[in-house]
Design a protein around this motif. Structure first.
Motif, mmCIF file in Angstrom:
data_model
loop_
_atom_site.group_PDB
_atom_site.id
_atom_site.type_symbol
_atom_site.label_atom_id
_atom_site.label_comp_id
_atom_site.label_asym_id
_atom_site.label_seq_id
_atom_site.Cartn_x
_atom_site.Cartn_y
_atom_site.Cartn_z
ATOM 1 N N ARG A 316 -12.364 22.463 9.082
ATOM 2 C CA ARG A 316 -11.972 24.224 9.864
ATOM 3 C C ARG A 316 -12.102 24.402 10.775
ATOM 4 O O ARG A 316 -11.317 24.414 11.476
ATOM 5 C CB ARG A 316 -12.596 25.094 8.722
ATOM 6 N N LEU A 317 -12.865 23.535 11.768
ATOM 7 C CA LEU A 317 -13.048 24.095 13.498
ATOM 8 C C LEU A 317 -12.076 22.661 13.385
ATOM 9 O O LEU A 317 -11.477 22.864 14.518
ATOM 10 C CB LEU A 317 -14.757 22.965 13.744
ATOM 11 N N GLN A 323 -5.149 24.444 15.695
ATOM 12 C CA GLN A 323 -3.562 25.659 15.870
ATOM 13 C C GLN A 323 -3.785 26.352 17.128
ATOM 14 O O GLN A 323 -2.844 26.765 18.040
ATOM 15 C CB GLN A 323 -3.842 26.489 15.368
ATOM 16 N N LEU A 324 -4.168 25.282 18.163
ATOM 17 C CA LEU A 324 -4.894 26.354 19.731
ATOM 18 C C LEU A 324 -4.269 25.794 20.413
ATOM 19 O O LEU A 324 -4.860 25.431 21.475
ATOM 20 C CB LEU A 324 -6.664 26.804 19.562
ATOM 21 N N GLY A 325 -4.306 24.151 20.199
ATOM 22 C CA GLY A 325 -3.283 23.637 20.696
ATOM 23 C C GLY A 325 -4.416 22.290 22.064
ATOM 24 O O GLY A 325 -4.999 21.474 22.502
ATOM 25 N N GLU A 326 -6.143 22.843 21.149
ATOM 26 C CA GLU A 326 -7.357 21.602 21.370
ATOM 27 C C GLU A 326 -7.614 20.665 20.931
ATOM 28 O O GLU A 326 -7.995 19.941 19.907
ATOM 29 C CB GLU A 326 -8.420 22.681 21.846
ATOM 30 N N LEU A 327 -6.625 19.594 21.141
ATOM 31 C CA LEU A 327 -6.049 18.209 20.116
ATOM 32 C C LEU A 327 -7.691 16.898 20.088
ATOM 33 O O LEU A 327 -7.556 16.768 19.329
ATOM 34 C CB LEU A 327 -5.078 17.621 20.735
ATOM 35 N N ALA A 333 -13.850 16.999 16.617
ATOM 36 C CA ALA A 333 -14.198 17.338 14.894
ATOM 37 C C ALA A 333 -13.904 16.524 13.475
ATOM 38 O O ALA A 333 -14.583 16.486 12.591
ATOM 39 C CB ALA A 333 -13.492 18.651 14.559
ATOM 40 N N PHE A 334 -12.388 16.217 13.360
ATOM 41 C CA PHE A 334 -12.228 15.201 12.277
ATOM 42 C C PHE A 334 -13.073 13.903 12.046
ATOM 43 O O PHE A 334 -13.493 13.627 11.598
ATOM 44 C CB PHE A 334 -10.724 14.652 11.899
ATOM 45 N N GLY A 335 -12.921 13.655 13.775
ATOM 46 C CA GLY A 335 -13.710 11.819 13.167
ATOM 47 C C GLY A 335 -15.660 12.351 13.168
ATOM 48 O O GLY A 335 -15.992 11.171 12.713
ATOM 49 N N LYS A 336 -15.939 13.225 13.360
ATOM 50 C CA LYS A 336 -17.521 13.113 12.799
ATOM 51 C C LYS A 336 -17.582 13.059 11.338
ATOM 52 O O LYS A 336 -17.866 13.290 10.587
ATOM 53 C CB LYS A 336 -17.495 15.081 13.798
ATOM 54 N N ILE A 337 -15.941 14.033 10.643
ATOM 55 C CA ILE A 337 -16.249 14.284 9.624
ATOM 56 C C ILE A 337 -16.149 12.708 8.662
ATOM 57 O O ILE A 337 -16.794 12.514 7.766
ATOM 58 C CB ILE A 337 -15.151 14.860 8.752
ATOM 59 N N LEU A 338 -15.320 11.582 9.288
ATOM 60 C CA LEU A 338 -15.737 10.404 8.919
ATOM 61 C C LEU A 338 -16.947 9.499 9.318
ATOM 62 O O LEU A 338 -17.118 8.805 8.433
ATOM 63 C CB LEU A 338 -14.359 10.194 9.796
ATOM 64 N N ARG A 348 -8.680 11.732 7.717
ATOM 65 C CA ARG A 348 -7.695 10.815 7.491
ATOM 66 C C ARG A 348 -6.900 11.294 8.208
ATOM 67 O O ARG A 348 -5.626 11.115 8.997
ATOM 68 C CB ARG A 348 -7.769 9.508 6.857
ATOM 69 N N THR A 349 -5.883 11.990 7.455
ATOM 70 C CA THR A 349 -4.398 12.604 7.301
ATOM 71 C C THR A 349 -4.349 13.824 9.036
ATOM 72 O O THR A 349 -3.229 13.357 8.996
ATOM 73 C CB THR A 349 -4.303 13.651 6.315
ATOM 74 N N ALA A 350 -5.516 14.420 8.753
ATOM 75 C CA ALA A 350 -5.250 15.732 9.483
ATOM 76 C C ALA A 350 -5.745 14.224 11.279
ATOM 77 O O ALA A 350 -5.088 14.403 12.248
ATOM 78 C CB ALA A 350 -6.263 16.182 9.632
ATOM 79 N N LEU A 351 -6.483 13.550 11.166
ATOM 80 C CA LEU A 351 -6.441 12.371 12.813
ATOM 81 C C LEU A 351 -5.233 11.797 13.052
ATOM 82 O O LEU A 351 -5.248 11.697 14.105
ATOM 83 C CB LEU A 351 -7.828 11.849 12.200
ATOM 84 N N LYS A 352 -4.728 11.681 11.640
ATOM 85 C CA LYS A 352 -3.402 10.942 12.410
ATOM 86 C C LYS A 352 -2.306 11.591 12.899
ATOM 87 O O LYS A 352 -1.499 11.549 13.477
ATOM 88 C CB LYS A 352 -2.631 10.253 11.208
ATOM 89 N N GLN A 353 -2.302 13.541 12.322
ATOM 90 C CA GLN A 353 -1.671 14.088 12.730
ATOM 91 C C GLN A 353 -1.740 14.705 14.045
ATOM 92 O O GLN A 353 -1.363 14.826 15.623
ATOM 93 C CB GLN A 353 -2.042 15.262 11.837
ATOM 94 N N VAL A 354 -3.603 14.572 14.528
ATOM 95 C CA VAL A 354 -3.521 14.431 16.485
ATOM 96 C C VAL A 354 -3.063 13.585 16.944
ATOM 97 O O VAL A 354 -2.566 14.283 17.925
ATOM 98 C CB VAL A 354 -5.410 14.781 15.611
ATOM 99 N N ASN A 355 -3.264 12.535 16.093
ATOM 100 C CA ASN A 355 -3.232 11.403 17.083
ATOM 101 C C ASN A 355 -1.350 11.650 17.907
ATOM 102 O O ASN A 355 -0.569 11.134 19.049
ATOM 103 C CB ASN A 355 -3.516 9.841 16.459
ATOM 104 N N SER A 356 -0.509 11.498 16.800
ATOM 105 C CA SER A 356 0.321 11.966 16.576
ATOM 106 C C SER A 356 0.908 13.202 17.840
ATOM 107 O O SER A 356 1.820 12.428 18.875
ATOM 108 C CB SER A 356 1.275 12.144 15.539
ATOM 109 N N ARG A 357 0.361 13.745 17.616
ATOM 110 C CA ARG A 357 0.878 15.112 18.950
ATOM 111 C C ARG A 357 0.449 14.528 19.640
ATOM 112 O O ARG A 357 1.542 14.652 20.791
ATOM 113 C CB ARG A 357 -0.263 16.394 18.343
#
Length: 374
Positions: A316-317, A323-327, A333-338, A348-357
């Motif tokens: 959630r974080l 959403q706030l652009g704090e990529l 945060a997503f790395g912490k989940i992994l 992993r999906t969310a992390l790919k989206q962040v890396n793409s942005r």
């Protein structure tokens, strides 16, 4: 509920006119309350847990006060043994209470935040009038609708803001939060948490958020007591107590704790932290769905601090930060989940989206710099 006092003649400790922001299932509403008739003497006003017998009606007729006076004399008083009616909250209503009939409402349960706000400072036998208007696009379009008619009516803008009268016939005694024992507070926290889950399941996101906010406010005040319980256990094992904690307790600490030790369940430190983390996480989910991304980020951060092993809180974080652009922070945060759950597909999906942005941003930045130096 946010209260803003309007500078007007003040009676006792309660201003004659008060304004605040309240929530209903459809959104936020601005409420303006003023007293009708003569203010009565005494300190008997609704507090948390008070069972209030009230009537709400649309203000129309000129003889409202006379009508109320006659009804008040013939209506039975509120009895602590009575139960509040099961009046379902509705997504399509402004007020979550019946109109033009006496009903029971328990303060603190959040059945209708608007009515609870109006009852604050009222004494049995008093009456007030309140006006409501929408604070966002959805509620503004319904500013002229009836209390229990659809919020989505498109004709509300040409009508005056709804004006209602509230009559407090009688009430039972309640308690301010500082008067409650730790066990009593914990009972309220648990009931708010359960009610929040039910409202969320019914799609009442504003109502769920209100429940979780009420629970968080109460659970924060329990921190000293739970820490005291943990220190007391250590003391029995020969560990010194924290004198600062003892000083923070009301009425001398030990005597007050002994007085209430058998009242009801008081959480241990670990249970307290677990429930508090869950409350902040649930609140962050509501805030995220309501588009309050900064609040969702802050609430989920608190949840991860209390429970660093919660993959849901980290996710959630990460979402709020995206959403706030704090990529960069979202990627962390997503790395912490992994780290906690290496096989998490969603992370992993969310992390790919962040890396793409981030890659797109870096490419755009590179193009701009290239144009500057060429």
């Amino acid at each position: 509920m946010t209260t803003v006092q309007v500078p007007e003649k003040q009676v006792g400790h309660v201003p004659a006119q008060t304004s605040w922001i309240s929530s209903c299932p459809g959104g936020l509403w601005e409420v303006h309350r003023r007293w009708l008739g003569r203010r009565l003497q005494g300190d008997n006003t609704p507090t948390m847990g008070s069972l209030c017998k009230v009537k709400v009606r649309r203000k129309a007729e000129e003889n409202t006060l006379q009508t109320y006076s006659n009804e008040h004399e013939t209506t039975a008083v509120a009895d602590s043994s009575e139960q509040t009616a099961s009046y379902p909250r509705s997504q399509d209503s402004v007020l979550q209470v019946p109109l033009d009939e006496w009903f029971l409402l328990r303060m603190g349960e959040g059945q209708c935040d608007i009515i609870e706000g109006c009852l604050e400072g009222m004494k049995p036998g008093e009456m007030c009038v309140f006006t409501i208007c929408g604070c966002n696009a959805k509620t503004s379009n319904a500013a002229g609708c009836d209390a229990n008619s659809p919020l989505t009516t498109g004709e509300g803008l040409s009508q005056p803001f709804p004006c209602f009268t509230l009559q407090l016939h009688s009430l039972t005694s309640g308690q301010e939060s500082w008067q409650m024992t730790p066990g009593e507070k914990w009972g309220w926290v648990q009931s708010h948490k359960q009610r929040g889950g039910q409202r969320f399941g019914n799609g009442d996101i504003w109502g769920a958020a209100d429940c979780y906010c009420r629970a968080v406010k109460l659970v924060i005040t329990l921190q000293v007591q739970t820490r005291r319980n943990t220190d007391a256990e250590k003391s029995k094992e020969g560990v010194d107590e924290d004198n600062d904690t003892a000083l923070a307790l009301p009425n001398g600490g030990e005597k007050e704790e002994a007085k209430h030790s058998g009242d009801s369940h008081t959480p241990a430190d670990e249970e307290y932290k677990t429930v508090k983390a869950e409350l902040h996480f649930n609140l962050s989910l509501c805030q995220f769905k309501l588009g309050q991304f900064e609040k969702a980020r802050d609430s989920s951060m608190k949840a991860t601090e209390l429970n660093p092993a919660s993959t849901k809180a980290w996710y959630r974080l990460g979402q709020a930060r995206m959403q706030l652009g704090e990529l960069e922070d979202a990627r962390e945060a997503f790395g912490k989940i992994l780290e906690l759950q290496p096989d998490s597909v969603s992370a992993r999906t969310a992390l790919k989206q962040v890396n793409s942005r981030l890659k797109d941003l870096n490419n755009k930045l590179g193009q701009r710099l290239s144009k500057m130096f060429n």
